[in-house]
Each structure stands twice: as structure tokens, then as C-alpha cells.
Design an enzyme around this catalytic site. Structure first.
Site, PDB file in Angstrom:
ATOM      1  CG  HIS A  28      -8.794 -54.592 -18.273  1.00  0.00           C
ATOM      2  ND1 HIS A  28      -8.789 -53.711 -19.329  1.00  0.00           N
ATOM      3  CD2 HIS A  28     -10.054 -55.089 -18.206  1.00  0.00           C
ATOM      4  CE1 HIS A  28      -9.988 -53.660 -19.869  1.00  0.00           C
ATOM      5  NE2 HIS A  28     -10.783 -54.492 -19.212  1.00  0.00           N
ATOM      6  NE  ARG A  29     -11.057 -55.725 -23.709  1.00  0.00           N
ATOM      7  CZ  ARG A  29     -12.345 -55.783 -23.386  1.00  0.00           C
ATOM      8  NH1 ARG A  29     -12.845 -56.914 -22.928  1.00  0.00           N
ATOM      9  NH2 ARG A  29     -13.118 -54.725 -23.510  1.00  0.00           N
TER      10      ARG A  29
END
Length: 366
Positions: free
Chosen positions: A200-201
């Protein structure tokens, strides 16, 4: 996940520590927000600022604008913030500027990568907070190097692990989670087991030139053992935007929508390994004894590497594949449980905070 055990510890303290729970609304996706409150047995927030999405500047400013009237209305003895998100820094700034003591839970963690917005939030929050609670002893060294007085710091352990240990018995079986998503549960019977994946980063998923090779190597990993990939909304949107669906369209890859805490806990508990860029999952896999390959170049949680089951592999294809092969061959880190990751961190916070607030109150009366 951090606030739930703290609120329970405050309620169970003698005397109870009264609280007002403020939810900024920074995390606004219904699947990733409402389900967490239910899963963690959190009370509904007393106040929801409903901030929602926006740039870092807009989101931080909106939280500050919404939070300041809360302090004016309730006049609390202190503001307690957790973690390293924009809300953490925003509420800290408001508290300090309004003369309200600020307490930071999960202080002193450092990746030493100022390109990470969370790192900036961590450093600034710790500089101006009044009481700092750390999850590992090395955090004190980080804070001392930054000129923070040792008397402001207390080592209490990890409230994330408090949540994990108190909820493990309620974890959902992996078969149930996957079947409810309409996927084939037979993958769980693979002789090699299965891996859980989360990404998700922004540094991993916001650029096609980064996301494409990561998905390609995950496709290769799926040939070794099936993957259960819980897709963050940001990741799913970018897979669509960059037309990368073919890389995850495989019978060996189960794509799941955002999962609740109990679903993820069950999936991780049954996994052969976890591939992630999440800081929280680095800690949780260490507590569970599950090998973790972290798809980042650095970590603010070094204890998960030094004592735990975590290995940093970055986005390097060879490192990822070699890490998977080593685990499947019976290697990978066994790790050990770090000090004070015992399910009692929140109780230690409650005891210290009550004593500290009473001492401050008596001091102001002199």
C-alpha cells in the site's frame, strides 16, 4: 489497533481514566474503518471530524481546524496520540499550541528515511510531545540523539501486540475469509502452504515503473506457493490505472477486498510467510512467529529484524525470490518475542500516565 487496548486499560485502571475518543476520519474507507471498530470492540468515537482524503498539507490542516474546537470545548488534561499518521502530527501541533500536554504512544521509531511522510510525522511529534512511550529499547537512543530528555521517555512495550494477543481467539479461519470473498479455498491445501501479501505504500504502488515489476515478481512467487493478496484501495486503483490486471489474474493468486482485523489475523496466523510493506504487519508476524519479507529498503521497526521474523528484501527480484525459497526450504527466521511484547503495554501506559498527570496537577497547584 493501538487505541483499543489503551481505552480498555484506561477504563480498567483504579480509578478509571476518563477519555474522549476523537476519530479524525483520516482513514475513511468503510471496509477499512467501520469493520475495525467492530472487530476491535472499540466504542463508537465520541467525536468524528470526518476529514477524509486530501494532500498531506490539506489533510493535516483539516484535522487541525477540526480538532482545535474539541480542545476548547472539553479542556482535557492531555491529548494522547498514537503512531505516525498525519492525524498524529496535526493533533500534536494543536495540543502544544493550546498549552495542552501531549502524550505520544509508539515514540522513537525511526527509518531515517525523510522521504517517508510518516518519518517526518514521527520526528516532529516526538520533538514537541511531553510524554513519550516506546515499543522497544532502541527507540530511546533515537530520541536521545535528537536532543530529547530521557525523563520524558518511558519504555512500555507494544500496544499493537496487546491487540493481537487479546483478539487471537476471535480470528476468522482463512477458509471462511476466502470463501466469503467468492474465491476457491482449495489453494489453502497446497503442500507448500500459502503466502499473504499486502502492498500500500505510495513508494511501491503509485508509479507504474515500480508497481509493474513488483507484481511481476509476485506472479513468480505464486508459482512456488499460492498468494492471498489483500488489496488496499490505493493499490487496486493503481493496478486498474496502469492496466496491470493481467499480472494478478492467476488461479494461484486470490485477490481479496480490504479485510477486517480479525480476517487478516486469521490469514496471517495460517500463512507460511507474509510479503508486505506494512510496518504493523512486521510487528504482528514477529509476535505470531511467521516469517515476513518486507518490501521496503528500510524499517522503523528494527527489532523485528534483529529479534523477530522479519527480513528486508526491498523491491529486488532476486532478494524476494531467494527469501521465499529459503523459507520454503525450511529456513527463514524463527525469531523471538521482544521484551514487553506481552499484552500488558496498555496497562503500563495507564499506570504511568495516571501518576504523571497527578504529579503535573500537584505541581501546578504549588
Amino acid at each position: 489497533m493501538k487505541m483499543a487496548p489503551i481505552l480498555r486499560a484506561f477504563a480498567g485502571h483504579h480509578p478509571a481514566i476518563p477519555t474522549i475518543l476523537v476519530h479524525t476520519g483520516q482513514h475513511y474507507d468503510k471496509d477499512m474503518n467501520d469493520r475495525l471498530f467492530v472487530d476491535l470492540r472499540l466504542p463508537h468515537p465520541d467525536i468524528n471530524l470526518g476529514v477524509g482524503s486530501g494532500s498531506h498539507a490539506v489533510q493535516t490542516a483539516d484535522v487541525m481546524r477540526g480538532f482545535e474546537p474539541v480542545l476548547d470545548t472539553y479542556k482535557p488534561s492531555c491529548v494522547l496520540v498514537v503512531g505516525d499518521v498525519n492525524s498524529t502530527l496535526a493533533c500534536t501541533l494543536v495540543g502544544v499550541k493550546r498549552g495542552v500536554p501531549v502524550v505520544h504512544v509508539e515514540a522513537g521509531l525511526r527509518s531515517y528515511d525523510r522521504g517517508m511522510p510518516e518519518e517526518v510525522n514521527r520526528v516532529l511529534t516526538d520533538q514537541i510531545a511531553d510524554r513519550l512511550y516506546t515499543t522497544e529499547r532502541s527507540a530511546l537512543d533515537n530520541l536521545l540523539r535528537e536532543g530529547i530528555a530521557e525523563e520524558r521517555v518511558r519504555f512500555v512495550g507494544n500496544v499493537m501486540i496487546d491487540s493481537l494477543l487479546s483478539n487471537r481467539e476471535f480470528a476468522h479461519p482463512p477458509e471462511k475469509t476466502i470463501s466469503e470473498a467468492g474465491a476457491n479455498t482449495t489453494l489453502l491445501d497446497d503442500p507448500c502452504g500459502y503466502a499473504v501479501v499486502t502492498l500500500h505504500r505510495p513508494s511501491n504502488v503509485d508509479q507504474e515503473e515500480t508497481l509493474r515489476p513488483l507484481l511481476a515478481v509476485l506472479r513468480e512467487v505464486s508459482e512456488k506457493l499460492p498468494l492471498v493478496f489483500a488489496l488496499h484501495p490505493r493499490t487496486r486503483a493503481n493496478i486498474e490505472r496502469f492496466a496491470l490486471n493481467d499480472l494478478v489474474a492467476s488461479e494461484r493468486i486470490v485477490l481479496l477486498p480490504p479485510q477486517g482485523y480479525l480476517e487478516m489475523l486469521g490469514l496471517m496466523s495460517g500463512a507460511k510467510l507474509v510479503l508486505t510493506d506494512s510496518g504493523g504487519l512486521q510487528e504482528e508476524t514477529t509476535a505470531l512467529g511467521i516469517p515476513c519479507l518486507t518490501i521496503r529498503e528500510n524499517t522503523e521497526r528494527p527489532i523485528t529484524v534483529e529479534h523477530g521474523t522479519n527480513t528486508m528484501v526491498g523491491s529486488d527480484r532476486a532478494a524476494i525470490l531467494n527469501g521465499v525459497d529459503e523459507i520454503l526450504a525450511g529456513g527463514g527466521k524463527c525469531g523471538r518475542i521482544p521484551e514487553f511484547w506481552d499484552g500488558q503495554a496498555a496497562e503500563r501506559i495507564a499506570a504511568d500516565l495516571a501518576e504523571w498527570l497527578i504529579a503535573r496537577h500537584l505541581q501546578t497547584r504549588k
